[in-house]
Design an enzyme around this catalytic site. Structure first.
Site, mmCIF file in Angstrom:
data_model
loop_
_atom_site.group_PDB
_atom_site.id
_atom_site.type_symbol
_atom_site.label_atom_id
_atom_site.label_comp_id
_atom_site.label_asym_id
_atom_site.label_seq_id
_atom_site.Cartn_x
_atom_site.Cartn_y
_atom_site.Cartn_z
ATOM 1 N N HIS A 166 0.801 -1.055 0.009
ATOM 2 C CA HIS A 166 -0.118 0.480 0.105
ATOM 3 C C HIS A 166 0.509 1.338 -0.236
ATOM 4 O O HIS A 166 0.573 2.328 -0.087
ATOM 5 C CB HIS A 166 -1.026 -0.343 1.079
ATOM 6 N N ASP A 375 3.310 9.237 -0.861
ATOM 7 C CA ASP A 375 2.730 8.809 0.109
ATOM 8 C C ASP A 375 2.293 7.658 -1.434
ATOM 9 O O ASP A 375 2.510 8.043 -2.393
ATOM 10 C CB ASP A 375 0.441 9.136 -0.305
#
Ligand code: F6P
Length: 470
Positions: A166, A375
């Site tokens: 992720h 991110d």
């Protein structure tokens, strides 16, 4: 009486369960939905596939039997306080997290943290092996569990094993710092399919496998000496777009959004930031940019306000504690210098809120500001877009968030460039409603065409195909 072991043909393995055990002030305990994008992304997929979810329930030194929560079958993995310190706070969040996020903080390398990572990964693999039916699909999630695919395959070669990261997979030059780089690559290669947020992550991984492990590779295919294949591909994660849209359209949400505006003193413009309180999220730079915009008079605190929600996270890790103090000081100084009675330029909320409240905040916000230093994806950006049912609103987005590859019509910023960030915030603020609506329409199309179902369906279809035709 011991409960019957759960057996499932679809198993998700993640560090956290969908529910977190929390102790209330009166000493009793209760469950609440776990923080972070991973859980909100996977819960709908799990419900659809009636799977079992293997993970830690968030409390140390506590053994919990499998249970159901919010329509999900959860299988808890126990962690001792030493495991939490060395595997979770240590190797996962003191070594891997900063290393994989461009070293925005220094990663620490400790052998005892690594030992704990190995032994806890083994525990997760054992629990997954016990839970999976013959030939089941087992989908392992994220950086905390990179050794699980190999450990699982050694016990259960009958399984179809997928892994999804992720967070960003780092550039080769940074990854090489890791003393256990070969072990982690080998751990991931236990999977039939390794998924990344962006194609660049998959390419970094394939290059490392070729150079460090000397395996043969052909584009996204890695060939093992025994003839088995592992594929490495990008699957940008998304959200339950329709679910957010429906929630945002509900009367109660619209009413709550109005109430938020009223409570903030009916400002003309509401800017909003929503993040876990994490040093990768660029909070200091963002708050500094807003402080300057207010101090210079580019934004008038009588007309504009910046609301920052910072969800508490990893509060026992040193860097997170320091960050919290820094943010407290920064916000306090700006509000103290610029605010007037009833008009603080920044409303800072150190708290986590249910989906309903988030949808209302997204509805209330005229400009959403998502400016992480790095991110993997950033689902908040997508949630905001999904909630703008009337195509209003503007998104300011860091080019270092995975979401930037898809939400191309956002006002893009380099979060290290404070002046550039100020310009982008003002650009979004001053844009005509036609311009905002044009951009929002395009982003909404993207978010609705690429939702969480499509992400999961693509991954599972590819995994099934690859493991059937090795
Ligand atoms: O998305 C990254 C991630 O680390 C997830 O794996 C995790 O569940 C979430 O952020 C929240 O972090 P934590 O589980 O450490 O509270």
């Amino acid at each position: 009486m011991p409960t019957k072991p759960i057996k499932s043909s679809f198993v998700v393995v993640a560090n956290r369960l969908a529910a977190d055990r929390m102790v209330l002030p009166d000493g009793s305990s209760d469950w609440r939905t776990s923080p972070g994008g991973l859980v909100s992304a996977l819960a709908p997929v799990m419900r659809k596939n009636q799977g079992a979810w293997v993970g830690w329930h968030g409390a140390a030194d506590e053994v919990v039997e499998p249970f159901r929560y919010d329509g999900l079958q959860l299988v808890p993995v126990p962690l001792s306080s030493d495991d939490v310190r060395d595997y979770y706070e240590g190797f996962s969040n003191g070594t891997l997290w900063p290393l994989y996020h461009d070293v925005v903080e220094f990663p620490e390398f400790h052998r005892e943290w690594w030992d704990a990572y190995v032994s806890v990964n083994r525990r997760f693999a054992d629990m997954a092996a016990q839970t999976a039916k013959r030939g089941a699909v087992v989908w392992v999630q994220d950086y905390q569990l990179q050794l699980v695919p190999k450990m699982l395959r050694e016990q259960r070669p009958d399984l179809k094993i997928g892994f999804f990261l992720h967070i960003p997979f780092p550039p080769v030059e940074l990854y090489q710092q890791l003393p256990w780089r070969k072990e982690i690559l080998a751990g991931l290669l236990g999977a039939d399919l390794v998924g990344f947020q962006l194609p660049g992550g998959a390419q970094n991984f394939v290059r490392l496998v070729r150079n460090r492990l000397g395996l043969q590779t052909q584009r996204d295919r890695i060939v093992h000496p025994d003839g088995r294949d592992t594929r490495a591909k990008a699957y940008p994660i998304s959200i339950d777009s329709r679910g957010f849209e429906t929630l945002a359209s509900e009367q109660s949400t619209r009413y709550r959004a109005e109430q938020i505006r009223t409570d903030l003193g009916e400002p003309r413009t509401i800017f909003l930031g929503v993040d876990r309180l994490d040093y990768t999220k660029g909070l200091k730079q963002r708050i500094r940019a807003f402080g300057e915009l207010f101090a210079e008079g580019q934004l008038d605190p009588q007309e504009a306000t910046f609301v920052q929600v910072a969800t508490p996270s990893r509060e026992r890790v040193e860097q997170y504690r320091t960050l919290r103090d820094e943010i407290d000081r920064l916000v306090g100084r700006i509000n103290g210098d610029i605010g007037t009675i009833g008009r603080p330029p920044i409303t800072y909320l150190h708290n986590s809120y249910p989906r309903e409240e988030m949808a209302a905040l997204y509805r209330a916000a005229d400009v959403m500001v998502v400016t992480p230093l790095r991110d993997g994806m950033n689902l908040v950006a997508k949630e905001y877009v999904a909630c703008r049912t009337d195509n209003t609103g503007a998104l300011v987005l860091s080019e270092f968030a995975g979401a930037a590859a898809e939400l191309k019509q956002a006002w893009m910023v380099n979060p290290y460039d404070i002046n550039g960030m100020k310009d982008a915030v003002l650009g979004a603020h001053r844009a005509s409603s036609a311009e905002r609506s044009r951009r929002m329409r395009a982003m909404r199309k993207q978010v609705f065409e690429h939702d969480i179902d499509r992400w999961a369906d693509r991954f599972i279809a590819d995994l099934t195909e690859i493991s059937q035709n090795p």
